[in-house]
Scaffold this motif. Structure first.
Motif, PDB file in Angstrom:
ATOM      1  N   ASP A 146      98.484  48.251 -36.016  1.00 39.21           N
ATOM      2  CA  ASP A 146      98.987  48.101 -34.662  1.00 39.21           C
ATOM      3  C   ASP A 146      98.352  49.195 -33.796  1.00 39.21           C
ATOM      4  N   LEU A 147      97.393  48.830 -32.964  1.00 40.49           N
ATOM      5  CA  LEU A 147      96.665  49.805 -32.147  1.00 40.49           C
ATOM      6  C   LEU A 147      97.551  50.450 -31.093  1.00 40.49           C
ATOM      7  N   THR A 148      98.559  49.734 -30.610  1.00 42.22           N
ATOM      8  CA  THR A 148      99.431  50.260 -29.560  1.00 42.22           C
ATOM      9  C   THR A 148     100.408  51.300 -30.108  1.00 42.22           C
TER      10      THR A 148
ATOM     11  N   THR B 122      93.939  29.675 -41.269  1.00 47.04           N
ATOM     12  CA  THR B 122      95.047  29.180 -40.460  1.00 47.04           C
ATOM     13  C   THR B 122      94.859  29.501 -38.982  1.00 47.04           C
ATOM     14  N   SER B 123      94.029  30.501 -38.662  1.00 48.94           N
ATOM     15  CA  SER B 123      93.783  30.834 -37.253  1.00 48.94           C
ATOM     16  C   SER B 123      93.043  29.706 -36.546  1.00 48.94           C
ATOM     17  N   ARG B 124      92.368  28.835 -37.289  1.00 47.10           N
ATOM     18  CA  ARG B 124      91.674  27.702 -36.690  1.00 47.10           C
ATOM     19  C   ARG B 124      92.619  26.548 -36.391  1.00 47.10           C
ATOM     20  N   MET B 125      93.867  26.660 -36.838  1.00 54.88           N
ATOM     21  CA  MET B 125      94.825  25.584 -36.622  1.00 54.88           C
ATOM     22  C   MET B 125      95.845  25.923 -35.556  1.00 54.88           C
ATOM     23  N   VAL B 126      95.667  27.037 -34.875  1.00 54.41           N
ATOM     24  CA  VAL B 126      96.584  27.392 -33.790  1.00 54.41           C
ATOM     25  C   VAL B 126      96.088  26.764 -32.494  1.00 54.41           C
ATOM     26  N   SER B 127      96.967  26.694 -31.515  1.00 56.01           N
ATOM     27  CA  SER B 127      96.597  26.105 -30.231  1.00 56.01           C
ATOM     28  C   SER B 127      95.759  27.081 -29.407  1.00 56.01           C
ATOM     29  N   ILE B 128      95.163  26.561 -28.336  1.00 52.57           N
ATOM     30  CA  ILE B 128      94.347  27.407 -27.457  1.00 52.57           C
ATOM     31  C   ILE B 128      95.204  28.516 -26.842  1.00 52.57           C
ATOM     32  N   SER B 129      96.430  28.189 -26.453  1.00 56.75           N
ATOM     33  CA  SER B 129      97.298  29.206 -25.848  1.00 56.75           C
ATOM     34  C   SER B 129      97.619  30.320 -26.844  1.00 56.75           C
ATOM     35  N   GLU B 130      97.826  29.978 -28.124  1.00 50.98           N
ATOM     36  CA  GLU B 130      98.102  31.000 -29.136  1.00 50.98           C
ATOM     37  C   GLU B 130      96.881  31.870 -29.383  1.00 50.98           C
ATOM     38  N   LEU B 131      95.700  31.239 -29.404  1.00 48.06           N
ATOM     39  CA  LEU B 131      94.478  32.012 -29.577  1.00 48.06           C
ATOM     40  C   LEU B 131      94.274  32.978 -28.405  1.00 48.06           C
ATOM     41  N   ALA B 132      94.517  32.485 -27.197  1.00 46.99           N
ATOM     42  CA  ALA B 132      94.343  33.329 -26.014  1.00 46.99           C
ATOM     43  C   ALA B 132      95.318  34.506 -26.032  1.00 46.99           C
ATOM     44  N   SER B 133      96.581  34.248 -26.406  1.00 42.97           N
ATOM     45  CA  SER B 133      97.561  35.332 -26.449  1.00 42.97           C
ATOM     46  C   SER B 133      97.222  36.343 -27.538  1.00 42.97           C
ATOM     47  N   ARG B 134      96.624  35.865 -28.636  1.00 46.46           N
ATOM     48  CA  ARG B 134      96.220  36.778 -29.706  1.00 46.46           C
ATOM     49  C   ARG B 134      95.104  37.708 -29.221  1.00 46.46           C
ATOM     50  N   ILE B 135      94.160  37.162 -28.481  1.00 50.54           N
ATOM     51  CA  ILE B 135      93.054  37.976 -27.981  1.00 50.54           C
ATOM     52  C   ILE B 135      93.544  38.960 -26.915  1.00 50.54           C
ATOM     53  N   LYS B 136      94.517  38.536 -26.103  1.00 50.97           N
ATOM     54  CA  LYS B 136      95.049  39.416 -25.057  1.00 50.97           C
ATOM     55  C   LYS B 136      95.976  40.488 -25.615  1.00 50.97           C
TER      56      LYS B 136
ATOM     57  N   HIS C 127      93.291  43.971 -33.034  1.00 50.63           N
ATOM     58  CA  HIS C 127      91.838  43.944 -32.860  1.00 50.63           C
ATOM     59  C   HIS C 127      91.344  42.520 -33.067  1.00 50.63           C
ATOM     60  N   SER C 128      90.782  41.920 -32.029  1.00 50.21           N
ATOM     61  CA  SER C 128      90.258  40.556 -32.112  1.00 50.21           C
ATOM     62  C   SER C 128      88.746  40.613 -32.305  1.00 50.21           C
TER      63      SER C 128
END
Length: 379
Positions: A153-155, A264-278, A283-284
């Motif tokens: 956890d970087l934060t 399993t990261s390839r099976m998440v939705s676009i919104s979940e991927l975006a929130s993960r990167i944000k 670390h993305s």
């Protein structure tokens, strides 16, 4: 829609269904051959073999449709036109003054709708079944323990580890939280029996409810601490809703990030991927950023693949059906070759940024697909 449109459309959709069922049947036969003992054992206590196979292979059919939808559409287009040529119906229709573009229109519209259904399946259905898709047949009776992938956890400056992970239950067995931040009185480590991922409530933010704490032993007497006016470690000293030897660690590192099976990261939705990167705590990698942009352009690219095959279908030389299929396979290999090469360059940071690597295939193949569509409409 005219009668000939309905006839061509039904023929095309029937071919799509036959192609998908053939691929699905081959997959089930080969997979079940290696897992039949586990499936039969589960069927004895779960309502029969058919019910067990539907429950186990149903999510795989959704995944298979996501993987092969565009290719099946292209092949079905070839088979349908080949059949119309073989029966002479294509020649008769062209003799009536109807262009190739008009004949292909119902199939192109149906192809667009199938790719749209693929998009809905990818964004709304597959994310709900990603745990089931990562599960083996022998693990259907009880949830298996998985190895855990340590995540930092970087934060909060906390390294999350553990003995094992129950992905479906979102629970860590014998967790270890290594504290690199300034948490006075806690030492450098929190160990416990279990840590349960919990969504945010009125009492706390999202994070892990840690039970059976072994270290530090005086956890109940320690005050809650945090960083930058944000609580991180909540204890019974300040929060009576916690039981003895319990604490709550607020973090945005979801239990999914701890799975060693990162497919399993390839099976998440676009919104979940975006929130993960944000998420600033995670670390993305560049490959995850490439995946996000690939998911955004994929529907358009899939339809471009169908349009790239139009010159194979519309030809004046009456090619053999098997020759047409061979050319189509070459087109598919060329298509995925560009995608793979561009994605690899973006994932490694070589020449292309993650965003550009996902859009380059569309910038190359999109204009070619459009030109081929215009050529067919004019013939």
């Amino acid at each position: 829609m005219t009668k000939i449109d309905r006839y061509i459309l039904i023929l095309f959709l029937r071919t799509v269904l036959v192609c998908f069922c053939s691929i699905a049947g081959i997959f089930i036969v080969f997979h079940a051959f290696t897992s039949l003992d586990d499936l039969v054992h589960q069927a004895r206590t779960d309502g029969g073999l058919v019910r067990v196979m539907i429950r186990f292979y149903g999510p795989y059919m959704l995944l298979l449709f996501d993987w092969t939808g565009a290719i099946i559409v292209l092949m079905s287009l070839l088979f349908t036109v080949g059949w119309l040529r073989r029966t002479g119906e294509m020649t008769a229709t062209l003799s009536a003054g109807i262009s190739h573009g008009r004949i292909l229109r119902p199939m192109l519209v149906a192809s667009f709708l199938i790719i749209a259904v693929q998009l809905v399946n990818r964004e709304f259905l597959l994310p709900h079944y990603r745990d089931a898709l990562a599960m083996k047949a022998k693990a259907m009776e009880q949830e298996p323990e998985q190895p855990i992938l340590p995540c930092y956890d970087l934060t909060n400056q906390i390294l999350i580890e553990g003995a094992s992970l129950l992905a479906k239950s979102k629970r860590i067995n014998y967790p270890s939280f290594r504290l690199d931040g300034d948490f006075a009185g806690y030492g450098d480590l929190i160990t416990a029996r279990t840590a349960q991922w919990t969504e945010a409530t009125a009492d706390h933010a999202e994070g892990y409810w840690v039970r059976g704490i072994k270290r530090p032993e005086q956890i109940d007497s320690l005050p809650s601490v945090g960083t930058q006016n944000r609580p991180v470690i909540l204890t019974r000293h300040d929060h009576p809703w916690l039981q003895p030897n319990e604490c709550f660690i607020a973090t945005t590192i979801h239990s999914e990030f701890l799975q060693t099976d990162q497919s399993t990261s390839r099976m998440v939705s676009i919104s979940e991927l975006a929130s993960r990167i944000k998420n600033p705590a995670v670390h993305s990698s560049m490959s995850v950023q490439v995946l996000l942009h690939e998911r955004m352009v994929r529907p358009t690219l899939d339809y471009a693949l169908v349009l790239l095959g139009l010159p194979i279908v519309v030809n004046r030389r009456g090619r053999n059906l098997f020759l047409m299929i061979a050319v189509a396979i070459g087109t598919v290999m060329f298509f995925f070759g560009i995608k793979t090469l561009s994605g690899a360059m973006g994932g490694s940071g070589y020449l292309l940024s993650p965003a550009m690597s996902a859009w380059v295939p569309l910038l190359i193949l999109g204009p070619i697909a459009y030109v081929r569509l215009r050529e067919v409409q004019n013939e």
